[in-house]
Design a protein around this motif. Structure first.
Motif, PDB file in Angstrom:
ATOM      1  N   VAL A  70       0.819  -1.205   0.000  1.00 20.15           N
ATOM      2  CA  VAL A  70       0.000   0.000   0.000  1.00 20.15           C
ATOM      3  C   VAL A  70       0.857   1.260   0.000  1.00 20.15           C
ATOM      4  N   ASN A  71       1.746   1.376   0.955  1.00 20.74           N
ATOM      5  CA  ASN A  71       2.568   2.580   1.116  1.00 20.74           C
ATOM      6  C   ASN A  71       3.617   2.635   0.008  1.00 20.74           C
ATOM      7  N   GLN A  72       3.412   3.550  -0.925  1.00 24.92           N
ATOM      8  CA  GLN A  72       4.301   3.676  -2.079  1.00 24.92           C
ATOM      9  C   GLN A  72       5.726   4.045  -1.678  1.00 24.92           C
ATOM     10  N   GLU A  73       5.864   4.769  -0.585  1.00 23.44           N
ATOM     11  CA  GLU A  73       7.199   5.160  -0.148  1.00 23.44           C
ATOM     12  C   GLU A  73       8.023   3.930   0.265  1.00 23.44           C
ATOM     13  N   ASN A  74       7.360   2.919   0.788  1.00 19.44           N
ATOM     14  CA  ASN A  74       8.061   1.673   1.121  1.00 19.44           C
ATOM     15  C   ASN A  74       8.559   0.992  -0.151  1.00 19.44           C
ATOM     16  N   PHE A  75       7.760   1.048  -1.209  1.00 16.81           N
ATOM     17  CA  PHE A  75       8.188   0.484  -2.493  1.00 16.81           C
ATOM     18  C   PHE A  75       9.390   1.249  -3.027  1.00 16.81           C
ATOM     19  N   GLN A  76       9.353   2.558  -2.893  1.00 17.90           N
ATOM     20  CA  GLN A  76      10.487   3.378  -3.328  1.00 17.90           C
ATOM     21  C   GLN A  76      11.747   2.974  -2.555  1.00 17.90           C
ATOM     22  N   ALA A  77      11.623   2.781  -1.254  1.00 22.67           N
ATOM     23  CA  ALA A  77      12.772   2.360  -0.444  1.00 22.67           C
ATOM     24  C   ALA A  77      13.289   1.006  -0.920  1.00 22.67           C
ATOM     25  N   ALA A  78      12.376   0.118  -1.282  1.00 25.46           N
ATOM     26  CA  ALA A  78      12.781  -1.213  -1.743  1.00 25.46           C
ATOM     27  C   ALA A  78      13.604  -1.139  -3.022  1.00 25.46           C
ATOM     28  N   ILE A  79      13.105  -0.386  -4.007  1.00 22.47           N
ATOM     29  CA  ILE A  79      13.857  -0.342  -5.263  1.00 22.47           C
ATOM     30  C   ILE A  79      15.177   0.406  -5.097  1.00 22.47           C
ATOM     31  N   LEU A  80      15.196   1.386  -4.201  1.00 18.76           N
ATOM     32  CA  LEU A  80      16.467   2.077  -3.928  1.00 18.76           C
ATOM     33  C   LEU A  80      17.453   1.145  -3.228  1.00 18.76           C
TER      34      LEU A  80
END
Length: 133
Positions: A70-80
């Motif tokens: 749900v939290n897109q910022e967590n996805f951003q952290a993952a790809i980073l």
């Protein structure tokens, strides 16, 4: 060696494209990436520290505990995070019992959780087709 360099570039370019398309972030600029959540920013720094100490699997496990779909910022952290460990040498990855393939798989699995798997497959698939040409 050349193939590993190619795979590294493909992963990095896929991450750059995702960051631009989904988060309007240009990673190539020397801007410090910040997260809105202080907790996530601290966690991200912890993931990177563990990885730099050779504890990539431990860092990845902690990362996956934060991913909720749900939290897109967590996805951003993952790809980073996956882009960060993609910068490691083959020797560093081997010592940590990790591989470039696992980096690609991690990005794809995170993308699947957030509903972007088709986009990531298209990016990585197009790159694989370029490799065959």
């Amino acid at each position: 060696m050349v193939e590993n360099d190619y795979v590294m570039r493909i992963i990095h370019e896929a991450v750059r494209m995702l960051l631009r398309l989904l988060f309007h972030v240009d990673e190539e600029k020397d801007e410090e990436l910040r997260f809105a959540s202080v907790e996530l920013e601290m966690n991200y720094k912890r993931f990177k520290l563990l990885a730099s100490e050779g504890k990539i699997n431990e860092a990845e496990n902690l990362l996956w505990e934060t991913l909720d779909g749900v939290n897109q910022e967590n996805f951003q952290a993952a790809i980073l995070f996956y882009d960060y460990i993609n910068t490691f040498t083959e020797e560093q990855l081997e010592q940590a019992e990790f591989s470039r393939e696992e980096i690609s798989e991690g990005i794809l699995e995170a993308a699947k959780l957030y509903g972007y798997d088709g986009m990531v497959q298209a990016i990585l698939g197009a790159s694989e087709q370029d490799k065959c040409v």
